[in-house]
Design a protein around this motif. Structure first.
Motif, PDB file in Angstrom:
ATOM      1  N   SER A 198     -13.088 -17.414  -4.727  1.00 61.69           N
ATOM      2  CA  SER A 198     -13.730 -18.379  -5.612  1.00 61.69           C
ATOM      3  C   SER A 198     -13.398 -19.773  -5.124  1.00 61.69           C
ATOM      4  O   SER A 198     -12.240 -20.091  -4.844  1.00 61.69           O
ATOM      5  CB  SER A 198     -13.253 -18.214  -7.052  1.00 61.69           C
ATOM      6  N   ASP A 203     -10.966 -22.536 -11.540  1.00 65.87           N
ATOM      7  CA  ASP A 203     -10.729 -21.099 -11.629  1.00 65.87           C
ATOM      8  C   ASP A 203      -9.240 -20.814 -11.404  1.00 65.87           C
ATOM      9  O   ASP A 203      -8.629 -21.380 -10.493  1.00 65.87           O
ATOM     10  CB  ASP A 203     -11.562 -20.350 -10.595  1.00 65.87           C
ATOM     11  N   ASP A 208     -10.149 -14.305  -6.883  1.00 68.32           N
ATOM     12  CA  ASP A 208     -10.888 -13.545  -7.892  1.00 68.32           C
ATOM     13  C   ASP A 208     -12.276 -14.159  -8.034  1.00 68.32           C
ATOM     14  O   ASP A 208     -12.422 -15.270  -8.528  1.00 68.32           O
ATOM     15  CB  ASP A 208     -10.144 -13.583  -9.225  1.00 68.32           C
ATOM     16  N   SER A 210     -14.794 -12.801  -9.762  1.00 70.41           N
ATOM     17  CA  SER A 210     -15.519 -12.320 -10.931  1.00 70.41           C
ATOM     18  C   SER A 210     -16.031 -13.499 -11.749  1.00 70.41           C
ATOM     19  O   SER A 210     -15.460 -14.582 -11.726  1.00 70.41           O
ATOM     20  CB  SER A 210     -14.638 -11.412 -11.788  1.00 70.41           C
ATOM     21  N   ASP A 211     -17.115 -13.272 -12.457  1.00 68.65           N
ATOM     22  CA  ASP A 211     -17.748 -14.327 -13.250  1.00 68.65           C
ATOM     23  C   ASP A 211     -16.928 -14.590 -14.508  1.00 68.65           C
ATOM     24  O   ASP A 211     -16.571 -13.661 -15.227  1.00 68.65           O
ATOM     25  CB  ASP A 211     -19.172 -13.899 -13.628  1.00 68.65           C
ATOM     26  N   HIS A 212     -16.615 -15.862 -14.757  1.00 70.62           N
ATOM     27  CA  HIS A 212     -15.814 -16.241 -15.920  1.00 70.62           C
ATOM     28  C   HIS A 212     -16.670 -17.031 -16.893  1.00 70.62           C
ATOM     29  O   HIS A 212     -17.350 -17.979 -16.494  1.00 70.62           O
ATOM     30  CB  HIS A 212     -14.613 -17.086 -15.503  1.00 70.62           C
ATOM     31  N   THR A 213     -16.606 -16.677 -18.154  1.00 75.56           N
ATOM     32  CA  THR A 213     -17.288 -17.420 -19.206  1.00 75.56           C
ATOM     33  C   THR A 213     -16.237 -18.042 -20.123  1.00 75.56           C
ATOM     34  O   THR A 213     -15.305 -17.356 -20.540  1.00 75.56           O
ATOM     35  CB  THR A 213     -18.196 -16.498 -20.032  1.00 75.56           C
ATOM     36  N   ASP A 215     -14.091 -19.286 -23.239  1.00 76.45           N
ATOM     37  CA  ASP A 215     -13.882 -18.678 -24.551  1.00 76.45           C
ATOM     38  C   ASP A 215     -14.870 -19.237 -25.570  1.00 76.45           C
ATOM     39  O   ASP A 215     -15.138 -20.446 -25.596  1.00 76.45           O
ATOM     40  CB  ASP A 215     -12.453 -18.951 -25.034  1.00 76.45           C
ATOM     41  N   ASN A 267     -20.199 -22.067 -11.272  1.00 74.09           N
ATOM     42  CA  ASN A 267     -19.622 -21.582 -12.519  1.00 74.09           C
ATOM     43  C   ASN A 267     -20.671 -20.830 -13.337  1.00 74.09           C
ATOM     44  O   ASN A 267     -21.795 -20.592 -12.888  1.00 74.09           O
ATOM     45  CB  ASN A 267     -18.986 -22.733 -13.302  1.00 74.09           C
ATOM     46  N   TRP A 268     -20.322 -20.489 -14.557  1.00 74.72           N
ATOM     47  CA  TRP A 268     -21.153 -19.589 -15.361  1.00 74.72           C
ATOM     48  C   TRP A 268     -22.523 -20.178 -15.709  1.00 74.72           C
ATOM     49  O   TRP A 268     -23.461 -19.432 -15.992  1.00 74.72           O
ATOM     50  CB  TRP A 268     -20.406 -19.203 -16.636  1.00 74.72           C
TER      51      TRP A 268
END
Length: 474
Positions: A198, A203, A208, A210-213, A215, A267-268
């Motif tokens: 990434s 991040d 890593d 993986s897609d992060h959203t 909170d 990003n998301w």
């Protein structure tokens, strides 16, 4: 226009420049990070011989509300503290440009169901079928774009026979996007998590992808761009139990056994910068990717040009999205960068009924194309109304995928299948770039290979059984 710092190209390794910036702004005033190294003596098709150079990302050089390009010019004005310090330290600055923050417009037009806003968590995971609004074409059934009447990707897979897994496993694809959903059923079989990276600022773990959203925003429907494009590229086999997929039991991706390196550059909400693109492309090159699929793009950049040229000279096939616009609105309608470069194949769109993905009713999203000088290195793939995997909905795949985002991974999958078939022959070329630059002219050859099968040369003529020589376009 916002910038996330400056990109500075200096001769050598950049150490003299780092010392100079600390002198000009204080040790804690800036952060200098190398993002791309151009080796000394590079003499490929895209780069002239040189003594070596380094692109550096420099934070905190652009302040206030000024235009970032104005800020870049001000830094180099004779007599400025920055120019004086770099000159005194012998830091030979070749170029400086802002690290522009950009956002990829991949969502459906305003008012589309369910829209970009918040929904109930259960509603996010409710199947959405094809949508013919705005004069968009609809295809026949689920995963129609893989079928013989369309891309023929399923047929090309079948053509590899019992060696499909073995051959595709030798092909390395870099997937640059927002990341992936580790738990979705479409996650590729050979996702290379050891090499995942990434480059998104903030991040927590650079290893890593993986897609992060954030909170509290998990109910936003229009997220998970990378999960969906990854499924089209190399998505796993569905087991027949997916909601509303009527017992479909086949691979959802065009090249399901390819080895895929996930690289998170946005990003998301699909916001990215020039530097994240550059670093993603370079990570792909350094790890031996033969194909790069990136369903986004934007503005041109000197740093991006250098990254593309290094990747091209290494023999990488690069396909990136042509871009999207809203019909009837004042939005750019020609191909964006890096797809606009001649060494990158632009992924444009063609609809299920054969019409170009353009000329739709306002304000429908449609695909970019042109200028005519670019179209020799552009190719269409099927969109809209294709499969679209939904992040955080483990078994949900909608059928409303749209934009040139959907076209891009289909073309990358076609290139992977071609390479899987002809892999043993490509070593005959004396230079890596010759595979895609001369031997396989992508906009023509991939089309003819898919239409003619693996027993044809890339110019569409019968090979007369001469499978021992590299296929060529004439």
């Amino acid at each position: 226009m916002a910038a996330g710092g400056m990109l500075v190209k200096v001769r050598g390794d950049g150490r003299a420049f780092a010392m100079a910036t600390q002198q000009a702004f204080g040790a804690g005033g800036v952060e200098v990070k190398p993002i791309l190294t151009i080796p000394a003596g590079v003499t490929g098709m895209g780069l002239a011989p040189s003594s070596g150079a380094t692109w550096l990302h420099v934070s905190a050089l652009s302040q206030g509300e000024e235009n970032p390009w104005d800020a870049a010019h001000q830094l180099m004005v004779p007599g400025s503290s920055f120019a004086a310090a770099t000159g005194a330290a012998g830091a030979d600055v070749e170029l400086i440009e802002p690290d522009i923050e950009q956002r990829w417009p991949w969502q459906q037009e305003a008012g589309a169901v369910p829209g970009p806003g918040l929904t109930e968590a259960a509603d996010r995971c409710t199947f959405i079928d094809q949508d013919g609004k705005g004069t968009k074409a609809e295809g026949p059934g689920f995963a129609w774009s893989l079928n013989d009447a369309f891309s023929e990707l399923a047929k090309a897979r079948a053509g590899l026979g019992v060696d499909l897994e073995k051959k595709l496993n030798q092909v390395i694809i870099a997937h640059l996007d927002t990341g992936y959903d580790p738990h979705h059923v479409t996650r590729p079989i050979n996702l290379d998590t050891k090499l995942q990276r990434s480059f998104v600022d903030g991040d927590p773990d650079p290893h890593d992808a993986s897609d992060h959203t954030p909170d509290g925003l998990g109910a936003v429907r229009n997220r998970g761009h990378g999960t969906a494009t990854l499924a089209l590229l190399a998505g796993n086999r569905l087991d027949g139990t997916l909601p509303d997929w009527s017992g479909f039991k086949d691979f959802i991706g065009g090249a399901p056994f390819a080895r895929v390196i996930p690289i998170r550059i946005a990003n998301w909400v699909v916001r990215f910068t020039t530097s994240t693109m550059v670093q993603g492309i370079e990570h792909a090159r350094q790890n031996g990717a033969q194909i790069l699929s990136m369903s986004m793009g934007g503005l041109t950049s000197a740093a991006l040009v250098d990254a593309i040229n290094l990747a091209y000279d290494a023999g990488m096939f690069l396909v990136t999205a042509a871009g999207n616009n809203l019909a009837g609105r004042l939005t750019p309608k020609s191909i964006v960068f890096p797809a606009r470069y001649r060494r990158v194949l632009a992924a444009c769109g063609v609809m299920a009924d054969g019409r170009a993905y353009a000329g739709l009713a306002p304000p429908t999203m449609q695909g970019n194309y042109g200028p005519s000088s670019k179209m020799a290195t552009a190719l269409g793939a099927y969109t809209p109304n294709v499969a679209w995997a939904i992040i955080d909905c483990g078994k949900m795949v909608d059928m409303n995928g749209a934009g040139t985002s959907s076209a891009t991974p289909q073309i990358a999958a076609a290139a992977a299948l071609w390479l899987a078939e002809h892999g043993p022959l490509v070593a005959q070329y004396p230079e890596p770039w010759m595979l895609w630059g001369e031997a396989l002219r992508p906009a023509e050859c991939l089309f003819h290979w898919l239409r003619g099968g693996s027993d044809r040369t890339c110019d569409g003529r019968q090979s007369s059984g001469r499978r021992g020589t590299p296929p060529r376009c004439i």
